[in-house]
Write an enzyme that holds these catalytic residues in place. Structure first.
Site, PDB file in Angstrom:
ATOM      1  N   ILE A   1      -1.113  -1.771  11.211  1.00  0.00           N
ATOM      2  CA  ILE A   1      -1.190  -1.582  12.678  1.00  0.00           C
ATOM      3  C   ILE A   1      -0.844  -2.890  13.395  1.00  0.00           C
ATOM      4  CG2 ILE A   1      -2.908   0.268  12.527  1.00  0.00           C
ATOM      5  CD1 ILE A   1      -5.099  -1.792  13.052  1.00  0.00           C
TER       6      ILE A   1
ATOM      7  N   HIS B   1      -0.698   4.802  10.842  1.00  0.00           N
ATOM      8  CA  HIS B   1      -2.069   4.597  11.330  1.00  0.00           C
ATOM      9  C   HIS B   1      -2.087   4.009  12.732  1.00  0.00           C
ATOM     10  CE1 HIS B   1      -3.411   4.541   6.839  1.00  0.00           C
ATOM     11  NE2 HIS B   1      -3.132   5.753   7.287  1.00  0.00           N
TER      12      HIS B   1
HETATM   13  N1  APR Z   1       2.055  -9.172  -2.028  1.00  0.00           N
HETATM   14  C1  APR Z   1       1.985  -7.940  -2.609  1.00  0.00           C
HETATM   15  N2  APR Z   1       0.835  -7.225  -2.695  1.00  0.00           N
HETATM   16  C2  APR Z   1      -0.281  -7.790  -2.180  1.00  0.00           C
HETATM   17  C3  APR Z   1      -0.288  -9.072  -1.570  1.00  0.00           C
HETATM   18  C4  APR Z   1       0.948  -9.764  -1.512  1.00  0.00           C
HETATM   19  N3  APR Z   1       1.026 -10.972  -0.940  1.00  0.00           N
HETATM   20  N4  APR Z   1      -1.563  -9.335  -1.155  1.00  0.00           N
HETATM   21  C5  APR Z   1      -2.315  -8.263  -1.483  1.00  0.00           C
HETATM   22  N5  APR Z   1      -1.549  -7.348  -2.108  1.00  0.00           N
HETATM   23  C6  APR Z   1      -1.917  -6.006  -2.541  1.00  0.00           C
HETATM   24  C7  APR Z   1      -3.307  -5.893  -3.112  1.00  0.00           C
HETATM   25  O1  APR Z   1      -3.217  -5.982  -4.533  1.00  0.00           O
HETATM   26  C8  APR Z   1      -3.754  -4.494  -2.663  1.00  0.00           C
HETATM   27  O2  APR Z   1      -3.568  -3.528  -3.701  1.00  0.00           O
HETATM   28  O3  APR Z   1      -1.911  -5.226  -1.364  1.00  0.00           O
HETATM   29  C9  APR Z   1      -2.823  -4.146  -1.508  1.00  0.00           C
HETATM   30  C10 APR Z   1      -3.559  -3.975  -0.197  1.00  0.00           C
HETATM   31  O4  APR Z   1      -4.399  -2.867  -0.338  1.00  0.00           O
HETATM   32  P1  APR Z   1      -5.414  -2.489   0.842  1.00  0.00           P
HETATM   33  O5  APR Z   1      -6.131  -3.705   1.300  1.00  0.00           O
HETATM   34  O6  APR Z   1      -6.184  -1.298   0.356  1.00  0.00           O
HETATM   35  O7  APR Z   1      -4.464  -2.075   2.053  1.00  0.00           O
HETATM   36  P2  APR Z   1      -3.746  -0.686   2.298  1.00  0.00           P
HETATM   37  O8  APR Z   1      -3.243  -0.094   1.015  1.00  0.00           O
HETATM   38  O9  APR Z   1      -2.768  -0.917   3.390  1.00  0.00           O
HETATM   39  O10 APR Z   1      -4.950   0.232   2.897  1.00  0.00           O
HETATM   40  C11 APR Z   1      -4.591   1.513   3.378  1.00  0.00           C
HETATM   41  O11 APR Z   1      -6.788   1.749   4.333  1.00  0.00           O
HETATM   42  O12 APR Z   1      -8.432   0.624   5.497  1.00  0.00           O
HETATM   43  C12 APR Z   1      -7.462   1.599   5.603  1.00  0.00           C
HETATM   44  O13 APR Z   1      -6.211   2.300   7.463  1.00  0.00           O
HETATM   45  C13 APR Z   1      -6.446   1.200   6.619  1.00  0.00           C
HETATM   46  O14 APR Z   1      -4.044   1.247   6.516  1.00  0.00           O
HETATM   47  C14 APR Z   1      -5.208   0.915   5.784  1.00  0.00           C
HETATM   48  C15 APR Z   1      -5.412   1.840   4.591  1.00  0.00           C
END
Ligand code: APR
Length: 246
Positions: free
Chosen positions: A104, A120
């Site tokens: 977002i 989202h």
């Molecule tokens: N490069 C690649 N991957 C990365 C990096 C990076 N620099 N830093 C973190 N990660 C990976 C982590 O290993 C993790 O699996 O990015 C992923 C982020 O996962 P989440 O924090 O769960 O984020 P996301 O998948 O976007 O969550 C989905 O959940 O909280 C709700 O609505 C919110 O849009 C969000 C949704």
């Protein structure tokens, strides 16, 4: 067994008809903590409160205090990193057709991506819950300085962000458009998502079932790794520019 053979992935990207699908991991190198990471202000605020519509309707001032506390690092200081820029360049080169994002933060658009589907919503737009008047980020920041929760200048209703809170439906048509794009692409490129939040996390499965190849660039394993032809457990900001160079 999925490979981390970058040359094969480069060839697939060079062929084009790619759809990118991003999560918080693509913005991590911009200084925005991920949701399920162990750092940052998410630990200071309870996601079950600031990210839930039920709690917002009960006490909107909790979200708006979270907004005031985090808008600086999240919305003003954060800049697109090389992963956002690489995806925008791939769209410019007509290799990437669209970016489907769960984020977002609006950083894909700031980086220059044109065709972005925000599943989202966006934390850069707001509206009045009563009369639905729209507010941009500066207007919302001005309103929340005056009162918490911020009040609509037209009708006195309470303002809310244009994000999808937990407990809410996705924007009408967004997931359908994302699934259509997934069905039409040759390569579905996941960047920085844990793929645990539905219906967004269904998109890579929809793509593979329609015949696309799947690549996952993510630091940690995901529940759909078994469907991927390529898996790269490295930082997106380091890998994506290499894919462009090659
Ligand atoms: N490069 C690649 N991957 C990365 C990096 C990076 N620099 N830093 C973190 N990660 C990976 C982590 O290993 C993790 O699996 O990015 C992923 C982020 O996962 P989440 O924090 O769960 O984020 P996301 O998948 O976007 O969550 C989905 O959940 O909280 C709700 O609505 C919110 O849009 C969000 C949704």
């Amino acid at each position: 067994m999925p490979s981390d053979d970058l040359s094969g992935l480069c060839e697939a990207i060079a062929k084009g008809n790619v759809v990118a699908f991003t999560g918080a991991g693509v913005s991590e190198e911009s200084g925005i903590p991920t949701y399920r990471g162990t750092d940052g202000f998410w630990t200071k605020y309870d996601p079950d409160k600031y990210a839930s519509i039920a709690y917002f309707e009960k006490d909107p001032s909790y979200y708006w205090s979270f907004f005031k506390d985090t808008r600086g690092p999240l919305l003003h200081d954060a800049k697109p990193n090389s992963a956002h820029i690489a995806l925008a360049e791939l769209e410019e080169k007509s290799k990437v057709n669209a970016v489907i994002t769960q984020n977002i933060d609006g950083l894909h658009q700031v980086a220059g991506s044109q065709n972005v589907i925000e599943l989202h919503g966006s934390s850069r737009a707001f509206h009045c819950m009563k009369c639905r008047k729209g507010y941009n980020l500066p207007e919302a920041e001005e309103a929340v300085e005056k009162a918490n929760p911020p009040i609509c200048t037209d009708c006195g209703g309470i303002l809310r962000p244009d994000i999808v809170f937990f407990g809410e439906m996705l924007p009408p048509g967004a997931i359908e458009k994302a699934f259509d794009l997934a069905r039409q692409c040759s390569l579905f490129l996941v960047v920085g998502s844990s793929l645990v939040v539905y219906p967004a996390a269904q998109a890579p499965v929809v793509a593979v079932e329609a015949g696309a190849e799947l690549a996952i660039i993510n630091v940690d394993p995901t529940p759909v790794d078994h469907l991927a032809k390529w898996i790269v457990h490295e930082k997106a900001g380091e890998v994506l520019p290499k894919l462009i160079e090659e």
